[in-house]
Design an enzyme around this catalytic site. Structure first.
Site, mmCIF file in Angstrom:
data_model
loop_
_atom_site.group_PDB
_atom_site.id
_atom_site.type_symbol
_atom_site.label_atom_id
_atom_site.label_comp_id
_atom_site.label_asym_id
_atom_site.label_seq_id
_atom_site.Cartn_x
_atom_site.Cartn_y
_atom_site.Cartn_z
ATOM 1 N N CYS A 75 32.535 96.897 68.250
ATOM 2 C CA CYS A 75 33.211 96.305 67.098
ATOM 3 C C CYS A 75 32.613 96.830 65.796
ATOM 4 O O CYS A 75 31.534 97.427 65.780
ATOM 5 C CB CYS A 75 33.121 94.782 67.147
ATOM 6 S SG CYS A 75 34.190 94.045 68.401
ATOM 7 N N HIS A 103 33.942 92.305 61.740
ATOM 8 C CA HIS A 103 33.286 90.998 61.597
ATOM 9 C C HIS A 103 32.008 91.086 60.776
ATOM 10 O O HIS A 103 31.449 92.162 60.531
ATOM 11 C CB HIS A 103 32.998 90.388 62.973
ATOM 12 C CG HIS A 103 32.001 91.145 63.812
ATOM 13 N ND1 HIS A 103 30.642 90.956 63.722
ATOM 14 C CD2 HIS A 103 32.180 92.092 64.779
ATOM 15 C CE1 HIS A 103 30.021 91.731 64.590
ATOM 16 N NE2 HIS A 103 30.930 92.441 65.240
#
Length: 540
Positions: A451, A432
């Protein structure tokens, strides 16, 4: 007898050993052919009884020998197996595990059909062990570190025996290890480092603090000598940190994931002083990791190397896009896991659904102190309704009974930035954007909750959309400009492999090294060493 066989050379060993086995059956056993066959079959059945795959293979083949027959094909299989076992250490595997000398001894000592049946199964067991080790790995990843979620592509063990029985044994053995250019280059580097060990390595370590351009003295001379031995600098007698040394330091830094400022600071010195033995361990572990990933990776795939802090798109073996990344912090509940999946879609203007672990460990204590804390986040009840914080007594909740979800609506300050790339998985990991752009300028970029944050997420999105859109940039920004959460599906899913390599080769054959940021490679090496893997040096 065995000593004489060893001196005869490997091919002769197999030929002579084969002759001994056949002689045992034809001249030393005063029984009928039928009795010999029955004794052989019974010995095979008994020896293979505790191995379901072996038992099934021999039952289905009518107890036909794979290794101990009298024909040329049998001798070829024996020769191919012993040759492979002799060369197992070239693959960073433990030769002691396969005990080629012990197998030769058993073959040379066989005198009865029963002996032959026991030898037959012993050879098959070693073959199956070696085949799996060299093709899909010596150790089980998840047993070494719980952050390694990778599942090696284990092959059917009976298929191994079928292949060696029906195909060219030399070809079967050659096809077992990974056939990737990376594996071949790692093997080449392993041999180079083993030769370096035999010749004394890279010489004395640099016993000095930070060294900068313009400085002189013994520390600079030691740095110069180290760089020369390592191949980053041509021979020189200068004691001054001149432009040649500076450029050599910068080259070293760029090939070790360091800031290429030309100053030999603390992190550069630490990497410069790593021994040949340390680098050899990294290479052997990288070969093991390559075996865990010994399957088709996709003509187009995304490769995220956690130690390198990069994300790349690879098309037909060549990197077509590359960006910096931020990975999970080096803490037990934040380290990014290693696994493979497929990117299915991207979400533009994403809502951040705060993971429960973060909600209860980080935000609940803040809400207990001040119900209006982190006001940019929404609390949502089980019916999806936004909760009025002023009506909530947060002191009554803990990690077990906290009843709300926490969400952050789409915005430029959203923790996920303006786009996330989804490959739905049970670890809740994805790639992301991020509003925290300052972290990408740092040398070590391990700060996230697990992440993978991308420095150039828009360009990454364009590259993913390019195969399906004539104007990928326009498609992406049309969704972005709405300000609303929008899903864009990929018509063809793109495999993504999150890996961890401290030894990395380039297409030109140069080897680069990275720091073991999570200590995973050290744990893998320890596990391999327990299985008998050893560092070796030789003059070749």
């Amino acid at each position: 007898m065995l000593l004489l066989l060893r001196r005869a050379g490997l091919l002769q060993i197999m030929i002579v050993t084969g002759a001994i086995l056949i002689m045992a059956l034809t001249t030393l056993s005063p029984v009928s052919a039928q009795d010999r066959s029955m004794a052989f079959r019974q010995a095979v059945a008994e020896a293979a009884a505790r191995d379901d795959d072996l038992s099934a293979h021999y039952r289905e083949s009518g107890y036909e020998p794979v290794w101990t027959g009298a024909g040329d094909a049998d001798r070829a299989r024996r020769k191919a197996l012993i040759t492979a076992l002799r060369e197992a250490e070239n693959h960073g595997l433990p030769g002691v595990r396969y005990d080629a000398d012990g197998l030769l001894a058993k073959m040379s000592e066989a005198r009865t059909p029963r002996d032959l049946g026991l030898v037959e199964v012993a050879l098959s067991k070693v073959f199956l062990t070696y085949a799996r080790d060299v093709q899909t790995g010596l150790v089980v990843p998840g047993r070494v570190d719980d952050g390694i979620k990778r599942e090696p592509p284990y092959r059917n063990r009976q298929a191994y025996l079928g292949a060696i029985s029906q195909s060219s044994p030399e070809a079967v053995m050659r096809a077992l290890p990974p056939q990737t250019p990376e594996y071949a280059r790692l093997m080449k580097e392993k041999m180079r480092l083993e030769r370096l060990m035999a010749s004394g390595g890279w010489g004395p370590m640099v016993q000095s603090g930070t060294l900068k351009p313009g400085e002189t003295g013994q520390g600079v001379a030691a740095l110069r000598n180290r760089l020369i031995r390592m191949g980053y600098m041509k021979r020189s007698i200068t004691n001054t940190y001149d432009s040649a040394i500076q450029k050599s330091v910068q080259k070293f830094q760029s090939m070790h994931g360091l800031e290429a400022d030309g100053v030999a600071g603390e992190s550069t010195m630490e990497e410069l002083n790593k021994s040949v033995e340390d680098r050899l361990k990294s290479v052997i572990v990288a070969m093991e990791r390559e075996r865990w990933l010994n399957h088709e990776r996709g003509a187009r795939h995304v490769l995220v190397n956690l130690t390198d802090f990069t994300a790349r798109i690879v098309d037909d073996g060549k990197v077509s896009f590359e960006t910096r990344s931020v990975v999970g912090k080096n803490a037990h509940d934040r380290r990014s896991p290693e696994f493979s999946d497929e990117i299915e879609h991207m979400i533009v203007n994403p809502t951040w659904h705060v993971p429960r672990s973060i909600a209860t460990k980080e935000y609940l204590p803040m809400l207990k102190r001040n119900p209006n804390a982190v006001s940019y986040l929404r609390l949502v009840d089980v019916r999806g309704r936004t909760v009025n914080r002023s009506n909530v007594d947060f002191s009554q909740f803990n990690a077990r009974n906290f009843p709300f979800d926490i969400k952050q609506p789409p915005s430029r300050s959203n923790a996920l930035g303006l786009v996330k790339f989804m490959f739905p998985n049970k670890y809740n990991i994805y790639l992301h954007d991020t509003p925290a752009k300052n972290l990408f300028s740092r040398e070590v970029r391990a700060y996230s909750h697990g992440c993978i944050r991308l420095q150039d997420p828009f360009d990454f999105a364009y590259a993913l959309l390019a195969p399906q859109e004539a104007d990928p940039k326009n498609v992406f920004h049309s969704a972005l400009n709405t300000g609303r959460e929008t899903q864009i599906d990929l018509e063809t899913h793109v495999p993504v492999h999150i890996i961890y390599r401290t030894a990395i080769s380039s297409a030109k054959g140069h080897m680069e090294y990275r720091r073991d940021v999570y200590g995973r490679d050290a744990r893998i090496w320890d596990a391999m060493a327990k299985e008998g893997v050893e560092l070796r040096s030789y003059r070749g």
